[in-house]
Design a protein around this motif. Structure first.
Motif: not given
Length: 434
Positions: A125-149
């Protein structure tokens, strides 16, 4: 308490403004897009082309003589058809408002968290997701951050009711931040960047060696009891079913990180960031290591380097035979500008635009292990594609008119468009978008 109340009011006002469009239903009949220039994603371009897809799968791609076989014909003459851009190393859907902690969910406490899965935190439901679709990005790799692993990433589609519907490939790799020799610090008063010695470096490396050695021994067990969730999540690193994404920028760190991965029996290490990758091209090629570069629109790492080096780097790597992909490495709002990074790479890197397109489509798909279903417009692959008014890699002509995910026609409304129309009407300005 006052700050919490303000945060709740802010969230309420944002969510109450408008809702994202509902996800599209499944494709109900065959569709043929005709008359456009088709950019296949592998370097091939088909003028006056035809692409057919049914039940979410591409059934034919060819020139104007390709039969449409009774499909619904949509004339897109003069337009351009591209495979979906794939955005690697992203936190889209994992954070909404950086300043509001309750909307940020890409990091867990602790330093060694291979069992953490970013997928289940993905907010469709993120409001950000539809905005990136409008530049042609329909697939995303969602990654974690923080720590060493940090945990594992997954590849998702940008139109879904929930993360279960969104997932294209679950847990494609584990993310590791290599403990380098130096750590950067940023001074917000004069906006300067300085380096300091990483005092915890050896301690972190020792912890990594212990973790990976234990995980390798665990992977050799046929029926471990009891099961160790951390080591279970790392099994795929040793049989090649998962990538090890290693964040490293400096040349010496890149070499050391790859050597560590090879010593630990990791089949598929991938460097992420790679600001100094141009200094270790021979080593990367010798070890067959792919690189996911971070933001290109920046200054070079060192003051005496060519100011255009970040723009040239993707082309240098690609021409050397290294699999190179482009990313914004966690900068979730800026992800929408990814196609323009590829355009910059074409303009400065001595490569043509079709080769630059590979860096955000087919090469990225190959690195992630999803090239059997996406990344190029070929028969048998998913009908996940966009129709642009002009060149997708040029911000002046990147105007997405149609988008399809597995043949589903996506609603391209978003918050930016709603705000534009609202304030255009308020101030009585002409609608330049029509």
């Amino acid at each position: 308490m006052k700050q919490l109340t303000l945060s709740i009011l802010l969230l309420a006002s944002l969510s109450g403004f408008a809702q994202n469009p509902a996800p599209a239903g499944p494709q109900t009949r065959a569709i043929a897009l005709t008359g456009a220039t088709i950019h296949v994603g592998n370097g091939q371009v088909i003028n006056n082309g035809v692409i057919l897809f049914d039940k979410g799968i591409i059934t034919a791609v060819g020139d104007g003589n390709t039969p449409t076989n009774g499909a619904e014909v949509i004339n897109v003459a003069g337009k351009h058809i591209y495979p979906s851009i794939i955005s690697p190393a992203s936190t889209v859907g994992l954070q909404e408002i950086s300043a509001v902690r309750a909307t940020v969910d890409f990091q867990e406490t602790g330093y060694i968290n291979p069992n953490i899965r970013s997928l289940i935190a993905y907010n469709t439901d993120s409001e950000v997701i539809p905005t990136i679709r409008n530049n042609g990005l329909l697939l995303t790799q969602v990654m974690p951050m923080g720590g060493v692993i940090s945990g594992s990433s997954s590849v998702v589609q940008s139109d879904a009711w929930n993360w279960e519907d969104a997932v294209l490939k679950a847990d494609d790799g584990i993310w590791l931040t290599w403990p380098g020799y130096f750590a950067r610090s940023f001074d917000f008063e004069d906006f300067s960047v300085s380096l300091k010695k990483n005092e915890q470096r050896q301690e972190s490396i020792n912890a990594l060696k212990a973790t990976f050695s234990d995980a390798l021994a665990y992977a050799a067990l046929k029926n471990p009891a009891p099961k160790n969730l951390k080591f279970e999540s790392m099994k795929g690193l040793f049989d090649g079913t998962k990538n090890l994404y290693i964040r490293a920028d400096y040349g010496k760190d890149i070499i050391e990180a790859i050597k560590f991965a090879k010593q630990m029996g990791i089949r598929k290490p991938v460097i992420v960031g790679g600001e100094d990758a141009g200094r270790v091209i021979d080593f990367l090629k010798e070890n067959n290591v792919a690189v996911i570069l971070g933001p290109m629109h920046r200054l070079p790492t060192l003051q005496d380097e060519d100011v255009y080096l970040p723009y040239k780097l993707p082309g240098l790597l690609q021409k050397a035979g290294i699999a190179v992909s482009l990313s914004y490495d966690g900068a979730y709002w800026r992800t929408r500008n990814l196609p323009f990074q590829a355009g910059t790479a074409a303009g400065f890197g001595g490569i043509d635009k079709e080769d630059a397109l590979k860096m955000i489509t087919s090469t990225t798909a190959k690195i992630m292990g999803i090239d059997n279903v996406v990344g190029t417009l070929e028969k048998g692959k998913h009908a996940t594609l966009v129709v642009s008014k002009g060149d997708l890699l040029d911000m002046r002509t990147n105007v997405i008119e149609h988008a399809y995910i597995q043949g589903r026609h996506i609603n391209l409304d978003d918050k930016h468009k709603r705000l534009y129309h609202m304030y255009r009407e308020k101030y009585g300005q002409p609608d330049v978008g029509k």
